[in-house]
Design a protein around this motif. Structure first.
Motif, PDB file in Angstrom:
ATOM      1  N   UNK A 205     -32.214  13.735  10.591  1.00 25.65           N
ATOM      2  CA  UNK A 205     -32.074  14.833  11.542  1.00 25.65           C
ATOM      3  C   UNK A 205     -30.627  15.009  11.973  1.00 25.65           C
ATOM      4  N   UNK A 206     -29.924  13.901  12.120  1.00 25.99           N
ATOM      5  CA  UNK A 206     -28.499  13.977  12.459  1.00 25.99           C
ATOM      6  C   UNK A 206     -27.683  14.532  11.299  1.00 25.99           C
ATOM      7  N   UNK A 207     -28.012  14.124  10.092  1.00 25.83           N
ATOM      8  CA  UNK A 207     -27.235  14.536   8.919  1.00 25.83           C
ATOM      9  C   UNK A 207     -27.442  15.994   8.545  1.00 25.83           C
ATOM     10  N   UNK A 208     -28.637  16.531   8.854  1.00 27.29           N
ATOM     11  CA  UNK A 208     -28.931  17.910   8.460  1.00 27.29           C
ATOM     12  C   UNK A 208     -28.744  18.915   9.602  1.00 27.29           C
ATOM     13  N   UNK A 209     -28.437  18.442  10.797  1.00 26.27           N
ATOM     14  CA  UNK A 209     -28.270  19.347  11.947  1.00 26.27           C
ATOM     15  C   UNK A 209     -27.091  20.292  11.731  1.00 26.27           C
TER      16      UNK A 209
ATOM     17  N   UNK B 113     -27.851   0.414  18.811  1.00 32.39           N
ATOM     18  CA  UNK B 113     -27.810   0.911  17.435  1.00 32.39           C
ATOM     19  C   UNK B 113     -26.803   0.142  16.594  1.00 32.39           C
ATOM     20  N   UNK B 114     -27.099   0.056  15.300  1.00 32.32           N
ATOM     21  CA  UNK B 114     -26.207  -0.633  14.371  1.00 32.32           C
ATOM     22  C   UNK B 114     -25.107   0.309  13.915  1.00 32.32           C
ATOM     23  N   UNK B 115     -24.276  -0.177  13.017  1.00 35.50           N
ATOM     24  CA  UNK B 115     -23.125   0.596  12.563  1.00 35.50           C
ATOM     25  C   UNK B 115     -23.549   1.868  11.843  1.00 35.50           C
ATOM     26  N   UNK B 116     -24.620   1.795  11.043  1.00 42.31           N
ATOM     27  CA  UNK B 116     -25.059   2.969  10.277  1.00 42.31           C
ATOM     28  C   UNK B 116     -25.508   4.099  11.201  1.00 42.31           C
ATOM     29  N   UNK B 117     -26.309   3.763  12.222  1.00 39.57           N
ATOM     30  CA  UNK B 117     -26.771   4.798  13.147  1.00 39.57           C
ATOM     31  C   UNK B 117     -25.619   5.315  14.005  1.00 39.57           C
ATOM     32  N   UNK B 118     -24.758   4.412  14.431  1.00 38.20           N
ATOM     33  CA  UNK B 118     -23.575   4.835  15.195  1.00 38.20           C
ATOM     34  C   UNK B 118     -22.740   5.808  14.391  1.00 38.20           C
ATOM     35  N   UNK B 119     -22.576   5.487  13.100  1.00 38.04           N
ATOM     36  CA  UNK B 119     -21.773   6.352  12.226  1.00 38.04           C
ATOM     37  C   UNK B 119     -22.430   7.718  12.069  1.00 38.04           C
ATOM     38  N   UNK B 120     -23.753   7.748  11.961  1.00 37.42           N
ATOM     39  CA  UNK B 120     -24.465   9.023  11.817  1.00 37.42           C
ATOM     40  C   UNK B 120     -24.282   9.890  13.061  1.00 37.42           C
ATOM     41  N   UNK B 121     -24.366   9.287  14.247  1.00 36.95           N
ATOM     42  CA  UNK B 121     -24.154  10.019  15.489  1.00 36.95           C
ATOM     43  C   UNK B 121     -22.724  10.554  15.560  1.00 36.95           C
ATOM     44  N   UNK B 122     -21.769   9.722  15.183  1.00 34.00           N
ATOM     45  CA  UNK B 122     -20.357  10.116  15.236  1.00 34.00           C
ATOM     46  C   UNK B 122     -20.057  11.227  14.236  1.00 34.00           C
TER      47      UNK B 122
ATOM     48  N   UNK C 247     -39.131  15.444  16.664  1.00 31.19           N
ATOM     49  CA  UNK C 247     -40.022  14.314  16.456  1.00 31.19           C
ATOM     50  C   UNK C 247     -40.288  13.640  17.793  1.00 31.19           C
ATOM     51  N   UNK C 248     -41.541  13.290  18.020  1.00 31.00           N
ATOM     52  CA  UNK C 248     -41.970  12.588  19.224  1.00 31.00           C
ATOM     53  C   UNK C 248     -42.785  11.390  18.772  1.00 31.00           C
ATOM     54  N   UNK C 249     -42.574  10.239  19.411  1.00 34.50           N
ATOM     55  CA  UNK C 249     -43.354   9.078  19.003  1.00 34.50           C
ATOM     56  C   UNK C 249     -43.077   7.857  19.849  1.00 34.50           C
ATOM     57  N   UNK C 250     -43.205   6.707  19.219  1.00 37.85           N
ATOM     58  CA  UNK C 250     -43.081   5.430  19.916  1.00 37.85           C
ATOM     59  C   UNK C 250     -41.784   4.710  19.588  1.00 37.85           C
ATOM     60  N   UNK C 251     -40.925   5.314  18.778  1.00 32.65           N
ATOM     61  CA  UNK C 251     -39.788   4.610  18.183  1.00 32.65           C
ATOM     62  C   UNK C 251     -38.544   4.698  19.067  1.00 32.65           C
ATOM     63  N   UNK C 252     -38.164   3.564  19.649  1.00 33.33           N
ATOM     64  CA  UNK C 252     -36.919   3.479  20.409  1.00 33.33           C
ATOM     65  C   UNK C 252     -35.729   3.395  19.459  1.00 33.33           C
ATOM     66  N   UNK C 253     -34.565   3.690  19.985  1.00 35.31           N
ATOM     67  CA  UNK C 253     -33.351   3.529  19.187  1.00 35.31           C
ATOM     68  C   UNK C 253     -32.800   2.119  19.397  1.00 35.31           C
TER      69      UNK C 253
END
Length: 511
Positions: free
Chosen positions: A354-358, A371-380, A441-447
């Motif tokens: 979702x971050x990559x296609x926004x 968040x790990x480096x991969x998720x941090x990088x995606x947000x950045x 997306x809505x659910x139970x998954x925390x970051x």
């Protein structure tokens, strides 16, 4: 009532403390024996060193989360005598192979009920090729198809969701499936329990799964036996035991209600009074849920029966519970599940997709931002590409040490242009992404690491329906109630706070 509540908590906390004491004792004995023998015999010490060296080599070459691997490497280098063996016993895999094999065994037979309707898939690609990539990824990573003809209703906060849940439970004619991380024996449970007993008396098949760790301090002794006496079928996921077992780290964090194969609920809400603000623990508790009606409910039927089969040790007849219920509605809906037996990590992968296609914006609500480096990088990357990335986290935390780690991530994200807000009325437990007025997306998954790698989770992806806009509107209302973290002021926070955050972040993969 208060006296009984205290007794309930005290009894279960005692059980938990005794269990923890036995586990710590086993670990202490293991460490003591290792060091005693290593100190007496040089060849034993050398063997431990070799095991640790081989283990570090294995960790480096093995695919996996870099932050999790780095933490174990440092631990092994600091404690070479027990480090290597500790990793082999407790850290070598997210879940034991025999447990994984058993879970897959009780999921056999579900495949025919998860077949993708090619017409639906083609229509999604035709109507929204750009966002259909997210659905394509989810299908390949989780095994769950995308549906049409499913009505979605976004419900928030918890006290608004509860009456809807009760209303739908009252309509049940064939079966009710309930699965929660926390099932607390309190005032929220009372009307639900009352309906369940009534339905059992009318011949409805009622089944309940709850996680032992999540519920251990929330119930009176004999809770499961009393439910069984009411005619309610009960399964307790991964009972807490006084043994050093890595599977104890894998919890069932899912929240699912399925009624007659026609209606399903999921989201952040558990069954406990704080979720409906009947009691105040951390300020105002903001949560959310999603209700589905229609074809996509079949996926939640499969999810529940897979878990039920694993818990009770018996394969399930899926055809008995799947229906062809249709609610003609615009848009597409894709429920999915995630867990440690799935190395593809669809929950984290969807967030990154979702971050990559926004193209315009991504709005995020999460109680934890560990968040790990991969998720941090995606947000950045999203923010630096001109996407409006906004995140709401709690201002009043449920766990202070976890909140400090959440705040550790602020620096780098603020520097990249991510806007961060803290929900000042209290604790936000909602977990959702919404993007470009098209997908959510809505659910139970925390970051956080636990949701991404260790827990069993679930969620719902939506595209092109009105619920997406409902979620966006809710985010904007929450933002107005929240305090924006200003980059310049945040940089000037006390040095002591910065040091605490940095130290705790090292242990983030265990949080």
């Amino acid at each position: 009532m208060a006296k009984h509540q205290h007794k309930r908590g005290a009894n279960m906390r005692t059980r938990l403390m005794i269990t923890a004491l036995f586990i710590l004792l086993q670990i202490a004995v293991f460490v003591m024996i290792a060091y005693v023998f290593a100190g007496r015999k040089f060849w034993i010490y050398t063997t431990f060193q070799i095991i640790s060296l081989i283990t570090v080599t294995r960790i480096v070459t093995k695919r996996g989360n870099p932050s999790y691997k780095l933490m174990w490497i440092i631990f092994i280098l600091l404690f070479p005598v027990v480090g290597g063996l500790s990793y082999l016993v407790w850290g070598g895999g997210r879940i034991f192979p025999h447990v994984k094999k058993r879970m897959r065994k009780f999921s056999e037979g579900a495949e025919p009920f998860l077949v993708q309707d090619t017409k639906v898939k083609s229509r999604l690609s035709y109507e929204d090729l750009h966002h259909s990539r997210q659905s394509e990824y989810l299908t390949k990573a989780s095994g769950f198809p995308v549906y049409d003809n499913t009505e979605c209703t976004y419900l928030s906060p918890g006290e608004a969701a509860l009456p809807v849940i009760l209303r739908e439970l009252e309509k049940a004619e064939k079966y009710i499936f309930i699965e929660f991380f926390i099932l607390s024996e309190d005032s929220m449970w009372e009307p639900i329990h009352s309906i369940l007993k009534q339905k059992v008396a009318n011949g409805v098949d009622v089944r309940v799964i709850f996680d032992d760790f999540g519920s251990i301090t929330r119930q009176y002794q004999g809770f499961a036996k009393r439910l069984a006496a009411d005619g309610i079928k009960v399964a307790v996921f991964n009972k807490i035991s006084a043994s050093v077992n890595i599977f104890q780290n894998n919890r069932n964090h899912r929240k699912i209600i399925v009624i007659d194969g026609k209606v399903a609920f999921t989201g952040g809400m558990n069954i406990a009074d704080e979720y409906i603000n009947e009691i105040t623990l951390h300020g105002y508790w903001m949560d959310s849920a999603i209700m589905l009606r229609g074809k996509a409910v079949s996926s939640f039927v499969v999810m529940f029966l897979n878990m039920w089969g694993f818990c009770v040790g018996k394969k399930q007849r899926y055809s008995k519970f799947i229906t062809d219920y249709v609610r003609p509605t615009a848009g597409f809906v894709q429920p999915f599940s995630d867990g440690p037996i799935n190395e593809k990590n669809p929950g984290e992968g969807l967030y990154m997709q979702m971050l990559n296609t926004a193209q315009k914006y991504v709005y995020i609500a999460t109680p934890y931002l560990i968040v790990d480096n991969a998720m941090t990088r995606a947000l950045i990357l999203a923010a630096e590409s001109g996407v409006d990335v906004r995140i709401i986290t709690p201002h009043i935390p449920d766990k202070k040490y976890v909140h400090l780690v959440t705040q550790y991530s602020y620096d780098e994200l603020l520097d990249a242009g991510v806007k961060i807000f803290e929900y000042t009325p209290g604790f936000i437990h909602s977990k959702f992404f919404v993007s470009d007025d098209r997908v959510a997306t809505v659910g139970t998954i925390n970051m956080d690491y636990r949701s991404f790698f260790f827990h069993f989770e679930c969620g719902v992806w939506m595209c092109g329906n009105d619920t997406v806009l409902d979620i966006k509107s809710h985010f904007l209302r929450l933002q107005k109630q929240s305090m924006e973290i200003e980059r310049v002021k945040w940089k000037k926070r006390p040095l002591r706070q910065k040091i605490k955050q940095a130290i705790l972040y090292f242990f983030a993969p265990f949080m």
